[in-house]
Scaffold this active site. Structure first.
Site, mmCIF file in Angstrom:
data_model
loop_
_atom_site.group_PDB
_atom_site.id
_atom_site.type_symbol
_atom_site.label_atom_id
_atom_site.label_comp_id
_atom_site.label_asym_id
_atom_site.label_seq_id
_atom_site.Cartn_x
_atom_site.Cartn_y
_atom_site.Cartn_z
ATOM 1 N N GLY A 46 1.355 -5.675 -11.325
ATOM 2 C CA GLY A 46 2.391 -6.497 -11.942
ATOM 3 C C GLY A 46 2.471 -6.322 -13.446
ATOM 4 O O GLY A 46 3.567 -6.167 -14.005
ATOM 5 N N ARG A 331 -16.287 2.875 3.865
ATOM 6 C CA ARG A 331 -16.617 1.464 4.001
ATOM 7 C C ARG A 331 -16.579 0.979 5.445
ATOM 8 O O ARG A 331 -17.443 0.210 5.866
ATOM 9 C CB ARG A 331 -15.645 0.631 3.148
#
Length: 637
Positions: A46, A331
């Site tokens: 953003g 992961r």
């Protein structure tokens, strides 16, 4: 059914983005001043988008529910940011980063988007260095790199264990410069509660001021959602406690497709849960697995001190199972291996829900000072939380919910299925497939904000005839009234249960039935429990206070209401996807504990369409076409 046109450019993979940039329509500098853009969120995606759009000349309004953008959850990222610079001369390239990312996502991401990300990665580092981001450097002054999971090259740039914070400060500085120049109008303590759609186009948002309770609407020519992921649907996660799904979920209910919601990532390197009192979990950086070795006792129920367990009685299970990658296996694979060891009765610590991350060998080899130089702040954080010294005793870690690869569906231009509504960073689904490789989240957020949206929003504005609209339009007033009505509804229930009690119950359902391992039976059970929880929520919720001032219970009520509905959609998505891929592990579909894909039937993006309250959502499918990589069984052995 939605028309899921991904708008992927034609031509060779390595030329798609350059050709697309040339073919896009432009807005000339004088006209940019006449157009406005709303950006919701000021984390890496953003802040970089808002700063860059303002730098180009657009009028930008940026909304955050914090007192400052510096509190964005991007600050929590620790280990690093990937880029295919090949400074180590160890065989890296844009093509290799592209392939590692596609493979890491278990072949469930778009080729074109991922290749563009790999291309832009090299620009991101230059941008951040120019901003003054203090990346680690080698003795001679060159930027340093380290390894991360899912790669056999060193491509991760880092600032000790504070990479997210330092990158965010860089983007924040760029944003605040534009604020001072009056190119960006900053709105703090404002939470977005609805998207306003006029004539089929996103033209603004409705917000509630968290201090005064005032509900207002704001108009623009384009809207960007950069509001992060939805990991807090599990209640316990590594996300900041305020992180939520409300912005993306309200957009979904206005017509934006929600893609791959079941793709959630479990991070293997978190501090284990210590009791029911916890409201969040703490992440220890994946970078620790560069020098730390993961192990459990070979013998079940071995409760001896780790120093008393000799080497011959230890199982370095990642090194044993995945010798090519060892402790830097991706992961999802590392998390399942840790869970498997604990389920086998060989876990360590309270409840046996932990494995060791041991630095003894690295300290002996490199010296304590070198380890402290690399990871000192992380070691300090671990000791403050656990009161255990990781220089002297192995860390205890266990998998926990971390990142969400699902999000609002976007095309190649990062535009959702609502024209004019763009989505950036973790809020969209576009780049990571079914599993994100470590150090790729920061890469995607900055690529989207600095280098993609400034082109694609301009193309949208230049190519769309937008009528003059302001917040007096009937659609804005209707959206405001809808938000006020829901606020009143929360306050009028006057039941007996707190918001947190519902959130915690939802989290237990999601972790049990839609967590690390999923079954048809469990997901079916969850799809019975969640609607029942939703019904009780709307009949027995207690929200004290009023809506015209600071009321955190009211804020949370809206967020938990959205989490409950999203949790149901996640379970639907997980049930419909009858395969295992990346972080989505269906127990029925495995090969000796490894994920077993079904490319013939499930090589698609699942884009769910809201069909109205009380109706089952509609599943739309965007086929994934692979022209540049060979679909193969994912192996790190």
């Amino acid at each position: 059914m939605l028309d899921l046109n991904a708008k992927i450019p034609s031509g060779p993979l390595q030329e798609k983005w350059d050709q697309h940039r040339f073919s896009m329509k432009l807005v000339n500098p004088a006209n940019k001043r006449r157009h406005s853009v709303i950006v919701v969120g000021a984390g890496l995606a953003g802040a970089s988008a808002a700063a860059t759009m303002s730098e180009l000349g657009y009028k930008v309004s940026c909304f955050v529910y914090h007192d400052t953008p510096r509190r964005a959850h991007s600050i929590a990222a620790q280990g690093g940011i990937n880029a295919a610079k090949n400074y180590q001369n160890d065989g890296d390239s844009i093509r290799r980063l592209f392939y590692d990312t596609i493979k890491g996502g278990d072949f469930r991401a778009r080729e074109a988007n991922v290749y563009r990300l790999a291309q832009l990665s090299v620009n991101i580092i230059d941008q951040c260095v120019a901003q003054g981001v203090p990346f680690a450097r080698e003795y001679g002054g060159l930027l340093a790199n380290r390894s991360f999971g899912g790669a056999q090259v060193s491509r991760t740039f880092y600032a000790r264990g504070q990479t997210g914070q330092q990158l965010l400060l860089g983007a924040y500085s760029a944003l605040e410069r534009q604020v001072s120049l009056k190119g960006v109008e900053m709105h703090t303590f404002e939470e977005m509660l609805d998207v306003v759609v006029v004539d089929g186009h996103a033209r603004g948002i409705v917000t509630r001021n968290l201090l005064t309770g005032k509900i207002t609407s704001h108009a623009a020519d384009a809207v960007v959602l950069a509001t992060g992921g939805y990991g807090n649907v599990f209640y316990l996660s590594t996300n900041a406690m305020l992180s939520n799904t409300t912005a993306t979920w309200r957009a979904y209910k206005k017509g934006a497709a929600f893609a791959n919601p079941c793709y959630t990532q479990i991070h293997p390197t978190c501090i284990p849960v210590s009791g029911d009192h916890q409201s969040k979990l703490t992440l220890m950086s994946e970078s620790l697995r560069n020098d730390g070795r993961v192990w459990v006792p070979i013998k079940r129920g071995d409760n001896r001190e780790p120093s008393a367990i000799p080497e011959a009685e230890r199982d370095y299970f990642l090194e044993r199972k995945y010798p090519s990658f060892g402790n830097l296996a991706p992961r999802d694979i590392s998390s399942r291996a840790a869970k498997e060891a604990c389920d086998d009765g060989r876990g360590v610590g309270p409840g046996g829900l932990g494995v060791y991350l041991d630095f003894a060998d690295a300290i002996k080899r490199l010296g304590k000072n070198t380890i402290a130089e690399r990871y000192g702040n992380l070691f300090d954080m671990y000791q403050r939380i656990t009161d255990e010294n990781p220089y002297e005793r192995p860390m205890r870690i266990y998998p926990a919910v971390h990142y969400t690869m699902g999000g609002l569906w976007v095309d190649y231009n990062l535009m959702s299925s609502i024209p004019g509504l763009h989505v950036a960073g973790e809020a969209n689904f576009s780049d990571h497939g079914a599993n994100r490789l470590g150090a790729s989240a920061l890469m995607q957020g900055l690529a989207d904000g600095y280098f993609v949206l400034p082109y694609t929003i301009g193309d949208y504005i230049a190519g769309t005839k937008l009528a003059k609209v302001d917040n007096t339009h009937a659609e804005f007033k209707a959206a405001e009234e809808s938000v006020r009505a829901q606020t009143k509804r929360f306050l009028d229930i006057k039941g007996k249960r707190s918001v947190d009690s519902f959130h915690k119950e939802l989290g237990k359902i999601m972790w049990e039935y839609c967590g690390m391992a999923r079954t048809k039976e469990g997901l079916t059970k969850a799809l019975e429990l969640i609607p029942a929880l939703k019904a009780e929520f709307w009949s027995n919720l207690n929200v004290p206070g009023s809506g015209d001032n600071l009321n955190q219970a009211l804020e949370n009520a809206g967020r938990v209401a959205d989490f409950i509905e999203l949790g149901e959609l996640m379970c639907r998505d997980a049930l419909a996807r009858e395969e295992s891929c990346g972080g989505h592990f269906r127990v029925e579909y495995q090969d000796a504990g490894e994920a077993k894909r079904n490319d013939d039937d499930f090589a698609y993006v699942a884009a769910w369409e809201f069909a109205g309250e009380g109706n089952a959502p509609i599943l739309n499918k965007e086929p994934l076409v692979y022209e540049n990589v060979h679909l193969s069984t994912r192996s790190y052995k």
